[in-house]
Design a protein around this motif. Structure first.
Motif, mmCIF file in Angstrom:
data_model
loop_
_atom_site.group_PDB
_atom_site.id
_atom_site.type_symbol
_atom_site.label_atom_id
_atom_site.label_comp_id
_atom_site.label_asym_id
_atom_site.label_seq_id
_atom_site.Cartn_x
_atom_site.Cartn_y
_atom_site.Cartn_z
ATOM 1 N N GLU A 1 29.519 8.251 -27.766
ATOM 2 C CA GLU A 1 30.953 7.987 -27.061
ATOM 3 C C GLU A 1 30.688 7.692 -25.769
ATOM 4 O O GLU A 1 31.111 6.982 -24.911
ATOM 5 C CB GLU A 1 31.881 9.029 -27.413
ATOM 6 C CG GLU A 1 32.191 9.141 -28.704
ATOM 7 C CD GLU A 1 33.675 8.567 -29.146
ATOM 8 O OE1 GLU A 1 33.499 7.317 -29.332
ATOM 9 O OE2 GLU A 1 34.759 9.084 -29.070
ATOM 10 N N TRP A 2 29.908 8.766 -25.090
ATOM 11 C CA TRP A 2 29.677 8.748 -23.816
ATOM 12 C C TRP A 2 28.994 7.421 -23.261
ATOM 13 O O TRP A 2 29.221 6.719 -22.190
ATOM 14 C CB TRP A 2 28.422 9.780 -23.417
ATOM 15 C CG TRP A 2 28.079 10.166 -21.904
ATOM 16 C CD1 TRP A 2 28.881 11.082 -21.269
ATOM 17 C CD2 TRP A 2 27.221 9.552 -21.087
ATOM 18 N NE1 TRP A 2 28.404 11.156 -19.885
ATOM 19 C CE2 TRP A 2 27.560 10.363 -19.685
ATOM 20 C CE3 TRP A 2 26.484 8.502 -21.028
ATOM 21 C CZ2 TRP A 2 26.789 10.209 -18.525
ATOM 22 C CZ3 TRP A 2 25.843 8.045 -19.969
ATOM 23 C CH2 TRP A 2 25.882 9.015 -18.787
ATOM 24 N N VAL A 3 28.260 6.669 -24.179
ATOM 25 C CA VAL A 3 27.379 5.540 -23.731
ATOM 26 C C VAL A 3 28.660 4.189 -23.931
ATOM 27 O O VAL A 3 28.481 3.505 -23.073
ATOM 28 C CB VAL A 3 26.333 5.136 -24.712
ATOM 29 C CG1 VAL A 3 25.693 3.881 -24.657
ATOM 30 C CG2 VAL A 3 25.138 6.151 -24.445
ATOM 31 N N ILE A 4 29.272 4.402 -24.898
ATOM 32 C CA ILE A 4 30.312 3.297 -25.118
ATOM 33 C C ILE A 4 31.478 3.086 -24.172
ATOM 34 O O ILE A 4 32.201 2.225 -24.476
ATOM 35 C CB ILE A 4 30.578 2.997 -26.577
ATOM 36 C CG1 ILE A 4 31.335 4.096 -26.944
ATOM 37 C CG2 ILE A 4 29.501 2.816 -27.463
ATOM 38 C CD1 ILE A 4 32.182 4.083 -28.232
ATOM 39 N N VAL A 5 31.814 4.423 -23.787
ATOM 40 C CA VAL A 5 33.141 4.359 -22.814
ATOM 41 C C VAL A 5 33.094 3.269 -21.965
ATOM 42 O O VAL A 5 32.173 2.999 -21.216
ATOM 43 C CB VAL A 5 33.409 5.650 -22.396
ATOM 44 C CG1 VAL A 5 32.487 6.198 -21.268
ATOM 45 C CG2 VAL A 5 34.883 5.759 -21.704
ATOM 46 N N PRO A 6 34.178 2.207 -21.842
ATOM 47 C CA PRO A 6 34.290 1.244 -20.708
ATOM 48 C C PRO A 6 34.303 2.131 -19.188
ATOM 49 O O PRO A 6 35.097 3.066 -19.103
ATOM 50 C CB PRO A 6 35.583 0.562 -21.133
ATOM 51 C CG PRO A 6 36.001 1.015 -22.433
ATOM 52 C CD PRO A 6 35.142 2.114 -22.807
ATOM 53 N N THR A 7 33.457 1.498 -18.484
ATOM 54 C CA THR A 7 33.354 2.108 -17.350
ATOM 55 C C THR A 7 34.195 1.340 -16.125
ATOM 56 O O THR A 7 34.856 0.572 -16.483
ATOM 57 C CB THR A 7 31.748 1.965 -16.623
ATOM 58 O OG1 THR A 7 31.581 0.703 -16.851
ATOM 59 C CG2 THR A 7 31.072 2.696 -17.668
ATOM 60 N N GLY A 8 34.088 1.967 -14.920
ATOM 61 C CA GLY A 8 34.951 1.385 -13.849
ATOM 62 C C GLY A 8 36.414 2.005 -13.650
ATOM 63 O O GLY A 8 37.096 1.389 -12.899
ATOM 64 N N THR A 9 36.695 3.054 -14.516
ATOM 65 C CA THR A 9 38.121 3.839 -14.162
ATOM 66 C C THR A 9 37.699 5.116 -14.074
ATOM 67 O O THR A 9 36.641 5.842 -14.365
ATOM 68 C CB THR A 9 38.647 3.610 -15.395
ATOM 69 O OG1 THR A 9 38.213 4.239 -16.399
ATOM 70 C CG2 THR A 9 39.179 1.965 -15.694
#
Lengths: 192, 574
Positions: A115-123
């Motif tokens: 989950e840590w890896v796949i969470v969409p970043t930038g927010t």
């Protein structure tokens, strides 16, 4: 029951030391859980940010996390059972249960790590998510390593009976801590 | 007759003082660790005090002249404040606690001796990190380190600052766990909660604050470090972060931290006033419980540090809680006044510092109430009035308590008396130096001089001259104590076990106490402050019969030096 008898056989100083250790670990847990509460406060306050989650689809689903939570819960239950078993000095059954608990803990870490890896970043949502889950994984891995040491030492029979009991008790309490900390995070991150 | 009444176990002759080298290496003896804490903290006090002298030197004139730039000045007050708080006051009280708590409880050591040593040895590297930061681009955001000053506008030293405070926080938590467990589990038979010395109560309350508040600082520092080194934007408003997040979490720790820095001083004061007035403490239970009340209410007032940035509707509730916390503090003040009222007061150095604390802390408390009031705070915010207020609390309160504690317990720590004449000179220089340094800051603050500036309006120069020269006197006064300590360790009068004829257990063993403190379980007197009764006189006579005559400050007569005996062999389980 066997354990109570063992404790009665301890010297006054040994009983005092055991009482101290129990009180110490309880206070440590009560204190350190507040770092997790602090991150929950951070999560709550960052929700007011305009960059919290511009796209609601960025929020991760609950399925993987719920499976992971169930696995961690099962692991903690097995640890609890293992403590009961070792209190009755059934070492081989204890080692079996303890090893399964560690493996389940490993699966939990892998799932939440995913989950840590796949969470969409930038927010802000993503960075708070990563800090919270990352902080928890660090604890789960560290305490998991300690459980592994207890397992290895148990196999090597390096403890005397009293030390061994405390090592197991401490490991179990730390693993419950991992569970409680995660339950707090799970509710806040995935459900609220 | 009296000796049969109080069968105290304990060594009858003083133990050999530990070799100097023992204080520089790992030890799990709580007394050595206590001294390590105190000496190390004092070294940091001297360093941070030197920075204060440079600050006042710069402010002798309105223009910036001593410093190369405003940034250099920022660095100075940042390190001064950080070191005074985290490497002086907090560890100094931890030192008193480490040395005294097991003795006061009649215990052989702390509950977790190894953890105790570990907690101490986290501090020197943390202090070195702070200082090392100076050489890689010093932190200059103040001890409060508000973002964005501490994120995008600070050089790498700010990261080391945060790591250092992380270590110090961990040390505090581990130390506090040790204190709580020791106090809860290791009291001797016959000592219930309400027979504990008030210093023990104060340390207990302080430790509760530490374990509940410090984790929030750890959380905030983690985010700050991530913002600085990992590219996160928790405190970067341009990327959706929130600078007020830091303020909330930081003050949720740091306001209770004020009580971490002053509650042990309250405990020391309670001991000093009762012993040197020869009177029972007035309102023992109320003083003990008010420490707990302060510990709890202290968690509800943090936002009064943010009145100028807080939502207006939240100001009044925090103003009210800030006023409420004055109630338990006031209870203590009245308790102390009631204690000394009508007492047989010995105006020795310890008592003078105790009375100095009482008078100065009240001023700091009153100015605190003024700042707790929203309209006053909005006017005074970030002026020298605030600087005056917190120095009255933390120097007039905490440091005076530390000085009083040093004069009071030095005979126990070393077996020697401090020189009283030098002590009184130290007190006079400190008291008047302090007063004329910090009281005028009220005036310049009300008139509008902002804090944390190297240049100021020339209309304030006369006040700043008075403040500056008084500060130099205050700085000099510290060395009178240092000189006194060095001279007295070697040439001071032999103290004996109980020169103050005090009733608490740390005095019912030799000075300095032997390894493991007591042989067997000492029996505490029924009331640690029950002075002036026949029973207490009998108890003290019994002690004197066991431990030999002590130095009597009221009838000074040199005692012959005693022959040290080797420490007892620890029993099984030690």
């Amino acid at each position: 029951m066997q354990r109570d008898l063992l404790e009665l056989g301890l010297t006054r100083q040994e009983q005092q030391a055991l009482q101290n250790k129990r009180a110490g670990i309880f206070i440590f847990q009560a204190s350190w859980i507040l770092t997790f509460v602090c991150l929950i406060v951070v999560n709550w306050q960052m929700r007011f940010s305009p960059n919290w989650m511009p796209d609601p689809n960025d929020r991760l689903g609950v399925v993987i996390a719920t499976i992971a939570t169930a696995i961690l819960g099962a692991s903690a239950l097995l640890v609890r059972h293992a403590v009961k078993v070792v209190n009755n000095q059934n070492l081989s059954e204890f080692l079996r249960l303890w090893l399964i608990s560690i493996l389940l803990g490993g699966i939990f870490v892998v799932l939440i790590g995913y989950e840590w890896v796949i969470v969409p970043t930038g927010t802000q949502y993503a960075q708070v998510f990563r800090v919270m889950t990352g902080f928890h994984i660090v604890h789960a891995v560290s305490i998991g390593i300690y459980l592994g040491l207890v397992y290895v030492n148990g196999r090597k029979r390096v403890y005397n009976v009293n030390d061994y009991l405390w090592a197991v008790e401490a490991g179990a309490k730390l693993w419950y801590f991992v569970l409680v900390a995660w339950l707090l995070f799970y509710v806040v991150i995935y459900w609220i | 007759m009296a000796t049969a009444t109080y069968p105290i176990g304990g060594l009858q002759t003083p133990a050999k003082r530990p070799a100097l080298s023992e204080y520089f290496r790992w030890s799990i003896d709580h007394k050595i660790i206590g001294v390590q804490y105190m000496v190390m903290a004092f070294v940091f006090f001297i360093i941070a005090g030197g920075m204060a002298m440079l600050i006042r030197w710069e402010l002798l004139t309105p223009a910036i002249d001593l410093m190369a730039s405003g940034s250099s000045y920022n660095t100075l007050f940042t390190l001064h404040g950080t070191m005074m708080i985290f490497t002086w006051i907090v560890p100094m009280f931890a030192g008193f606690g480490n040395y005294l708590i097991p003795l006061m409880l009649g215990a052989k050591d702390m509950a977790f001796p190894w953890l105790n040593a570990f907690a101490f040895w986290l501090i020197p590297p943390a202090g070195l990190l702070l200082i090392a930061g100076y050489f890689v681009g010093p932190a200059e955001a103040g001890w409060t380190s508000y973002p964005p000053l501490s994120t995008i506008y600070s050089p790498d030293g700010q990261t080391l600052w945060a790591l250092s405070i992380h270590l110090l926080g961990l040390s505090s938590i581990l130390g506090a766990i040790n204190f709580i467990v020791t106090i809860k589990n290791m009291r001797p038979p016959g000592m219930g909660w309400f027979q504990m010395p008030l210093f023990v109560w104060a340390t207990f309350a302080t430790s509760i604050i530490v374990v509940l508040a410090t984790p929030f600082l750890a959380g905030a520092l983690t985010l700050l470090i991530l913002d600085r080194v990992a590219g996160t934007t928790f405190f970067n408003a341009t990327a959706g972060g929130d600078v007020l997040l830091w303020q909330n979490v930081f003050w949720f720790y740091s306001h209770p931290a004020v009580y971490i820095m002053v509650l042990p001083g309250f405990g020391i004061l309670s001991e000093l006033l009762s012993v040197h007035s020869r009177k029972p403490i007035f309102g023992y239970r109320m003083i003990a419980l008010s420490s707990m009340a302060i510990a709890l209410v202290g968690f509800t007032v943090w936002a009064h540090h943010m009145f100028t940035s807080l939502q207006p509707e939240l100001r009044i509730p925090f103003m009210i809680t800030s006023f409420i916390i004055a109630v338990p503090t006031g209870i203590k003040i009245f308790g102390w006044l009631g204690t000394i009222f009508g007492g047989k007061i010995r105006l020795n150095s310890a008592m003078l510092f105790g009375l100095g604390f009482l008078s100065l802390f009240v001023i700091g408390g009153i100015s605190g109430m003024m700042l707790g009031s929203v309209p006053v705070d909005i006017h005074m915010h970030d002026t020298y009035f605030v600087v005056s207020h917190f120095h009255f609390v933390l120097f007039g309160g905490s440091v005076f308590a530390i000085y009083g504690g040093i004069y009071h317990w030095f005979p126990k720590f070393t077996g020697r008396m401090l020189n009283e004449r030098l002590g009184k000179i130290h007190f006079a220089l400190t008291y008047f130096g302090f007063f004329f340094t910090f009281f005028p800051m009220h005036m310049v603050g009300i008139a509008g001089m902002p804090r944390r500036v190297a240049e100021y309006d020339p209309q304030f120069q006369n006040w700043n001259l008075l403040i500056g020269f008084s500060a130099f006197v205050l700085g000099f006064s510290t060395f009178v104590l240092v000189y006194n300590v060095f001279v007295s360790i070697y040439r001071g009068k032999v103290a004996g076990a109980n020169p103050w004829r005090a009733l608490t257990l740390e005095w019912q063993t030799s000075s300095p106490p032997p390894a493991y403190n007591f042989v067997g379980d000492p029996i505490p007197f029924e009331d640690p402050y029950g002075y002036g009764t026949d029973a207490s006189k009998a108890y003290l006579e019994a002690m004197e019969a066991r431990f030999g005559e002590s130095f009597n400050p009221e009838k000074p007569k040199a005692l012959p030096p005693t022959t040290p005996t080797p420490a007892p062999e620890p029993s099984a389980g030690d």
